[in-house]
Design an enzyme around this catalytic site. Sequence first.
Site, PDB file in Angstrom:
ATOM      1  N   SER A 178      46.677  49.680  82.541  1.00 12.46           N
ATOM      2  CA  SER A 178      47.013  48.261  82.456  1.00 12.46           C
ATOM      3  C   SER A 178      45.907  47.463  81.774  1.00 12.46           C
ATOM      4  O   SER A 178      45.570  47.717  80.636  1.00 12.46           O
ATOM      5  CB  SER A 178      47.318  47.720  83.861  1.00 12.46           C
ATOM      6  OG  SER A 178      47.810  46.409  83.808  1.00 12.46           O
ATOM      7  N   HIS A 179      45.331  46.493  82.488  1.00 16.71           N
ATOM      8  CA  HIS A 179      44.333  45.604  81.899  1.00 16.71           C
ATOM      9  C   HIS A 179      42.912  46.154  82.005  1.00 16.71           C
ATOM     10  O   HIS A 179      41.962  45.489  81.601  1.00 16.71           O
ATOM     11  CB  HIS A 179      44.407  44.234  82.582  1.00 16.71           C
ATOM     12  CG  HIS A 179      44.245  44.327  84.075  1.00 16.71           C
ATOM     13  ND1 HIS A 179      45.253  44.745  84.900  1.00 16.71           N
ATOM     14  CD2 HIS A 179      43.191  44.059  84.878  1.00 16.71           C
ATOM     15  CE1 HIS A 179      44.826  44.742  86.154  1.00 16.71           C
ATOM     16  NE2 HIS A 179      43.583  44.328  86.166  1.00 16.71           N
TER      17      HIS A 179
ATOM     18  N   ASP B 239      48.545  42.267  78.068  1.00 19.04           N
ATOM     19  CA  ASP B 239      47.634  43.329  78.468  1.00 19.04           C
ATOM     20  C   ASP B 239      47.944  44.599  77.686  1.00 19.04           C
ATOM     21  O   ASP B 239      48.815  44.622  76.812  1.00 19.04           O
ATOM     22  CB  ASP B 239      47.687  43.559  79.978  1.00 19.04           C
ATOM     23  CG  ASP B 239      48.982  44.204  80.442  1.00 19.04           C
ATOM     24  OD1 ASP B 239      49.981  44.156  79.693  1.00 19.04           O
ATOM     25  OD2 ASP B 239      49.007  44.752  81.556  1.00 19.04           O
TER      26      ASP B 239
ATOM     27  N   ASP C 131      49.450  47.504  78.187  1.00 18.69           N
ATOM     28  CA  ASP C 131      50.764  48.156  78.171  1.00 18.69           C
ATOM     29  C   ASP C 131      51.922  47.174  78.097  1.00 18.69           C
ATOM     30  O   ASP C 131      53.080  47.580  78.176  1.00 18.69           O
ATOM     31  CB  ASP C 131      50.928  49.079  79.378  1.00 18.69           C
ATOM     32  CG  ASP C 131      50.919  48.338  80.708  1.00 18.69           C
ATOM     33  OD1 ASP C 131      50.124  47.394  80.848  1.00 18.69           O
ATOM     34  OD2 ASP C 131      51.698  48.698  81.608  1.00 18.69           O
TER      35      ASP C 131
ATOM     36  N   ASP D 234      53.048  44.631  80.044  1.00 22.07           N
ATOM     37  CA  ASP D 234      53.845  44.095  81.157  1.00 22.07           C
ATOM     38  C   ASP D 234      53.271  42.795  81.718  1.00 22.07           C
ATOM     39  O   ASP D 234      53.941  42.113  82.498  1.00 22.07           O
ATOM     40  CB  ASP D 234      54.039  45.131  82.268  1.00 22.07           C
ATOM     41  CG  ASP D 234      52.743  45.626  82.889  1.00 22.07           C
ATOM     42  OD1 ASP D 234      51.655  45.192  82.441  1.00 22.07           O
ATOM     43  OD2 ASP D 234      52.807  46.447  83.815  1.00 22.07           O
ATOM     44  N   ARG D 235      52.059  42.419  81.323  1.00 25.32           N
ATOM     45  CA  ARG D 235      51.465  41.160  81.767  1.00 25.32           C
ATOM     46  C   ARG D 235      51.256  40.235  80.573  1.00 25.32           C
ATOM     47  O   ARG D 235      51.126  40.695  79.444  1.00 25.32           O
ATOM     48  CB  ARG D 235      50.123  41.408  82.463  1.00 25.32           C
ATOM     49  CG  ARG D 235      50.219  42.284  83.698  1.00 25.32           C
ATOM     50  CD  ARG D 235      48.822  42.656  84.162  1.00 25.32           C
ATOM     51  NE  ARG D 235      48.828  43.742  85.104  1.00 25.32           N
ATOM     52  CZ  ARG D 235      48.675  43.610  86.424  1.00 25.32           C
ATOM     53  NH1 ARG D 235      48.498  42.409  86.937  1.00 25.32           N
ATOM     54  NH2 ARG D 235      48.688  44.658  87.210  1.00 25.32           N
TER      55      ARG D 235
ATOM     56  N   LYS E 182      57.775  44.462  85.209  1.00 20.93           N
ATOM     57  CA  LYS E 182      57.386  43.173  84.651  1.00 20.93           C
ATOM     58  C   LYS E 182      57.345  43.302  83.141  1.00 20.93           C
ATOM     59  O   LYS E 182      57.151  44.393  82.610  1.00 20.93           O
ATOM     60  CB  LYS E 182      56.048  42.707  85.221  1.00 20.93           C
ATOM     61  CG  LYS E 182      54.952  43.753  85.293  1.00 20.93           C
ATOM     62  CD  LYS E 182      53.790  43.207  86.086  1.00 20.93           C
ATOM     63  CE  LYS E 182      52.723  44.254  86.345  1.00 20.93           C
ATOM     64  NZ  LYS E 182      53.075  45.210  87.415  1.00 20.93           N
TER      65      LYS E 182
END
Length: 567
Positions: free
Chosen positions: A121-122, A292, A294, A296-297, A393
């Site tokens: 992720s992030h 981010d 991938d 999703d954010r 998300k």
Amino acid sequence: METSPIPVVTVQTAPFDDQRPGTNGLRRKTAVFEGKKNYLQNYVQSVLSSIDLRDRQGCTMVVGSDGRYFSRAATEVIVQMAAANGIGRLVIGHNGLLSTPAVSCIIRKIKAIGGIILTASHNPGGPAGDFGIKFNVANGGPSSDTVMERIYQVSRTLEEYAICPDLRIDLSRLGRQEFDLENKFKPFRVEIVDSVEVYLQLLRSIFDFNAIKSLLTGPDQLKIHIDAMNGVMGPYVRRILCDELGAPANSAVNCVPLEDFGGRPPEPSLTYATSLVDAMKGGDFGCGAAFDADGDRYMILGENGFFVNPADSVAIMAANLSTVPYFRQLGVKGFARSMATSTALDRVAKAMKLALYETPTGWRYFGNLMDSGRCSLCGEESFGTGSDHIREKDGLWSVLVWLSIIAARKQGVEQIVREHWAKFGRNYFCRFDYESLEPRTAFYLMRDLESVITDKAFTSQKFAVGDHVYSVERADNFEYIDPVDGTLARNQGLRIVFTDASRLVFRMSGSGGGTGATIRIYAESFERDPERHNRETQVVLGPLIAIALKISNVHERTGRRGPNVIT
């Protein structure tokens, strides 16, 4: 000339004791996955073995990554092990790249048994950064607690794994590649697919692309500035926002996926997306966004750098869903948010006479609500929002919702937010992150704090800070009973609710890279009076934060002077 079938090899191994997946799969320092012999293979075997053998034989799985360092090597191992474990077909993004929303989308479209996503992720990338493996199940969403426990139990007793070490694939070549394996009647098939196309088709069915295109190209053109942060979103932003929707090519920056994300954490926050913040403060752009690694954010900024709190963002989306054709056609069933997310969404749900579900942190809890038709929109305070179009998300979907709202209302980001506050009130909200804490210290801090707040005497406590007096209404360790299947999730975060609707939440995060524990402290205060909606968040929440620091003794017990990150 005939070639011999590729051999399937069984390799002896020994279990690791640290492969329990967290909120978003297994995350560790990249050096652990890359350097510890069989560490990656053990976990991949545990994931594959968690799938019932009858379901696994000949099934289809999706594989994608956010492009971080070690992804290509790990993808090759996953392909070799999937083949050896009876998977019949793998669908993989071009060059191994697929955003997390795209993986969810493809799983659902082709009815795959699940998918493996290589992402942290992030978290930072590169050899010194973090690496992660997520397993998403057949509905396209993250693994349930039951599935994650099954994976962990397999990992604890694993003695061998199966692999086809001679199998080689070309991630750069679109199309089908077939392989004959020993002991298999049917060939093993790998399909390298366009990373964007299937997801783009889904978005076309959700949004009024003509309206958004007019917004981005018309005489009153909205100038946007989009930062893909050198993660997986670069190809999606260029193809969808620029090529499809007409935004100028220079609207999108940092669109080349890099293994180390250009040397910065790919986190869409005020702390890390500083180049976006600086660009927006110049006043040349009406809307800015960052994603981010991938995809999703996301983070939304308005003109002059006006920041949209993610908890406000999901509430504003909820109040304006009628601007999106998908929701006009299907209706809105209900809303959900994680417990740590501000209660701004609750006020919209009440006004719309819709159900509001409060869940633990982790997108998997929203999946059951959506699958059962209870929930249309959900969100978390950690810059994640999504709907029932997939089971993850979705950052780009969220940005397109915002563009739809701007196009329909013909207002700027800040005006939309301020009118929302005027109608529903403002929830001042912030989060303090204390990262890389010594795990035992963090554990005992949370244990002792729970003892304090669950003592009967605590509910009658009053805290005076300056001219503010906060009276405790209730305090607990949050538990969640899933309304669909009745499963119980305990110990999901400590929360204190005061009589004026202010809240404090303390939570141990499960999304780190294995380098220590993270404690997150959330503070929230509600303000109805529009005359008091322009105050600085940290000033408004200062008294609450002082109470949080006092009752937790977090600085004294951790030796820290302050949090690593404030959002």
